[in-house]
Design an enzyme around this catalytic site. Structure first.
Site, PDB file in Angstrom:
ATOM      1  N   TYR A 136      72.385  25.707  19.797  1.00 55.29           N
ATOM      2  CA  TYR A 136      72.082  27.063  19.333  1.00 55.29           C
ATOM      3  C   TYR A 136      73.056  28.083  19.915  1.00 55.29           C
ATOM      4  O   TYR A 136      72.721  29.249  20.092  1.00 55.29           O
ATOM      5  CB  TYR A 136      70.655  27.462  19.716  1.00 55.29           C
ATOM      6  CG  TYR A 136      69.549  26.667  19.061  1.00 55.29           C
ATOM      7  CD1 TYR A 136      69.812  25.678  18.118  1.00 55.29           C
ATOM      8  CD2 TYR A 136      68.220  26.899  19.389  1.00 55.29           C
ATOM      9  CE1 TYR A 136      68.793  24.948  17.533  1.00 55.29           C
ATOM     10  CE2 TYR A 136      67.183  26.174  18.810  1.00 55.29           C
ATOM     11  CZ  TYR A 136      67.476  25.194  17.887  1.00 55.29           C
ATOM     12  OH  TYR A 136      66.459  24.473  17.310  1.00 55.29           O
ATOM     13  N   LYS A 187      71.130  12.335  23.871  1.00 60.71           N
ATOM     14  CA  LYS A 187      71.545  11.602  22.667  1.00 60.71           C
ATOM     15  C   LYS A 187      73.017  11.223  22.825  1.00 60.71           C
ATOM     16  O   LYS A 187      73.815  11.309  21.893  1.00 60.71           O
ATOM     17  CB  LYS A 187      71.312  12.458  21.407  1.00 60.71           C
ATOM     18  CG  LYS A 187      71.396  11.668  20.099  1.00 60.71           C
ATOM     19  CD  LYS A 187      70.411  10.524  20.026  1.00 60.71           C
ATOM     20  CE  LYS A 187      70.570   9.767  18.709  1.00 60.71           C
ATOM     21  NZ  LYS A 187      69.767   8.531  18.671  1.00 60.71           N
ATOM     22  N   ASP A 220      65.158  10.360  20.342  1.00 62.84           N
ATOM     23  CA  ASP A 220      64.299   9.726  19.352  1.00 62.84           C
ATOM     24  C   ASP A 220      63.272   8.816  20.017  1.00 62.84           C
ATOM     25  O   ASP A 220      62.100   8.774  19.625  1.00 62.84           O
ATOM     26  CB  ASP A 220      65.125   8.965  18.308  1.00 62.84           C
ATOM     27  CG  ASP A 220      66.288   8.201  18.908  1.00 62.84           C
ATOM     28  OD1 ASP A 220      66.742   8.558  20.003  1.00 62.84           O
ATOM     29  OD2 ASP A 220      66.765   7.246  18.263  1.00 62.84           O
ATOM     30  N   ASP A 244      63.399  22.081  21.636  1.00 62.89           N
ATOM     31  CA  ASP A 244      62.693  22.882  20.640  1.00 62.89           C
ATOM     32  C   ASP A 244      61.770  21.984  19.822  1.00 62.89           C
ATOM     33  O   ASP A 244      60.593  22.295  19.599  1.00 62.89           O
ATOM     34  CB  ASP A 244      63.725  23.582  19.747  1.00 62.89           C
ATOM     35  CG  ASP A 244      63.119  24.645  18.847  1.00 62.89           C
ATOM     36  OD1 ASP A 244      61.907  24.930  18.985  1.00 62.89           O
ATOM     37  OD2 ASP A 244      63.846  25.200  18.017  1.00 62.89           O
ATOM     38  N   ASP A 248      57.296  21.388  20.221  1.00 66.95           N
ATOM     39  CA  ASP A 248      56.336  21.525  19.129  1.00 66.95           C
ATOM     40  C   ASP A 248      55.481  20.267  19.015  1.00 66.95           C
ATOM     41  O   ASP A 248      54.257  20.343  18.795  1.00 66.95           O
ATOM     42  CB  ASP A 248      57.066  21.781  17.803  1.00 66.95           C
ATOM     43  CG  ASP A 248      57.348  23.256  17.568  1.00 66.95           C
ATOM     44  OD1 ASP A 248      57.434  24.003  18.556  1.00 66.95           O
ATOM     45  OD2 ASP A 248      57.480  23.657  16.398  1.00 66.95           O
TER      46      ASP A 248
END
Length: 352
Positions: A136, A187, A220, A244, A248
């Site tokens: 971001y 990752k 993942d 992020d 959630d």
């Protein structure tokens, strides 16, 4: 007695509803604690005013906001404004200008709340999100718009100083928790430059915290571990995008996005920190009076803790837990309660 100057930015959708509730609870908390006071100034920076004036934050707005001790934020997002315009125009404009590089999102099952997981009682996590760069960072662009050869680039930016400071923040936090366990989320198998550096710096910093147990998980695989083995996780540190998403998921597994709090921290305290619920604008329930204010109340508790009012923060969390345990649940938690009734119940618990 200390008086705090707090800025409130209700924003869009259910933001004004939950911020109003949060401020009511905050005032009651201050009045019943006796050790501090609050002076609150509201700012009408929202999408309606953007459509009228062409900006979210007016000239000089950030300079004015900088003078406050903390910020309570509701939500930003409108069906009439592109999401990238509203996000970068308001929330990210504050986060980046005030170097709020540590985003902290706790998740646990509150009393009386049901989880979609059979092992929901094992959820007790804190997700530390790098909040200033990564995916971001805002670097990239578009060229040859509308043509078959149109190109869009999005560049993730990782700096040594940015990576090291978020890892060090996460280690400090993990060292203060009973389990002293920190999971590196990465990752680096596919993102072989910035994220390989992300991993390397993590293990460099780890040498300074021998008492903290560490492990490494691809993002993942982290999602499956959160669902299948929630007790194997404690504190997680992840990049801007990855955390992020994971946060959630953490809130949903804890019962609802309506209970998830957020702290956007400037740990150096050079700038004010900002506290907000995780849930967003929620247009589908705006104006119905059924928005869950628990996430905002929990965010207020995090704000009080950040300000040094640990006793008041603990009292507020007890009041929240007493309310959820009593079954005062809004529809997102399967109940019939309203924003007002939940707010009233928490206020009663604070004064009782």
């Amino acid at each position: 007695m200390h008086d705090y100057r707090l800025a409130a930015i209700p924003g869009d959708g259910i933001g004004p509803e939950v911020v109003e509730a949060g401020l009511e609870v905050l005032r009651v908390c201050a009045a019943t604690d006796g050790g501090f006071g609050v002076a609150i100034q509201a700012f009408d920076w929202n999408s309606e005013n953007y459509l009228l004036r062409g900006h979210y934050i007016p000239d000089g707005g950030l300079e004015q906001l900088r003078t406050f001790d903390a910020i309570l934020f509701g939500a930003v997002g409108s069906q009439r404004v592109p999401d990238d315009v509203s996000l970068w125009g308001l929330r990210l404009a504050i986060v980046q200008a005030f170097d709020q590089y540590a985003n902290v999102r706790p998740a646990r099952l509150l009393p009386g709340v049901s989880s979609p997981l059979d092992k929901g009682d094992d959820i007790d996590w804190v997700i530390v999100r790098e909040n200033s760069e990564g995916e971001y960072a805002g670097h990239g662009g578009r060229a040859h718009r509308g043509l078959p050869i149109e190109v869009g680039t999005e560049t993730a930016v990782f700096t040594r100083v940015g990576v090291e400071r978020i890892h060090r923040f996460a280690f400090e936090l993990a060292s203060q928790r009973p389990r002293r366990h920190l999971t590196l989320v990465t990752k680096s198998n596919a993102q072989r430059f910035g994220m390989v550096m992300w991993d390397e710096i993590f293990f460099e910093v780890a040498r300074d915290y021998p008492a903290v147990k560490v492990d490494r998980e691809l993002v993942d695989a982290a999602t499956t571990r959160m669902v299948l083995k929630p007790d194997s996780l404690d504190v997680m540190v992840a990049t801007n995008l990855h955390a992020d998403i994971l946060s959630d998921l953490a809130s949903a597994l804890s019962g609802s996005l309506g209970i998830g709090p957020t702290a956007n921290l400037n740990p150096s305290r050079q700038f004010p920190s900002m506290f907000e619920p995780i849930h967003g604008s929620a247009f589908d329930i705006t104006g119905k009076g059924i928005a869950n204010p628990i996430a905002t109340f929990w965010s207020v508790a995090m704000m009080l803790e950040h300000l040094g009012e640990a006793r008041a923060a603990q009292r507020l969390m007890h009041a929240i837990e007493e309310t959820t345990a009593a079954g005062e649940h809004t529809p997102d938690l399967g109940g019939q309660a309203t924003t007002r009734s939940v707010t009233a119940a928490v206020c009663r618990a604070l004064t009782g």
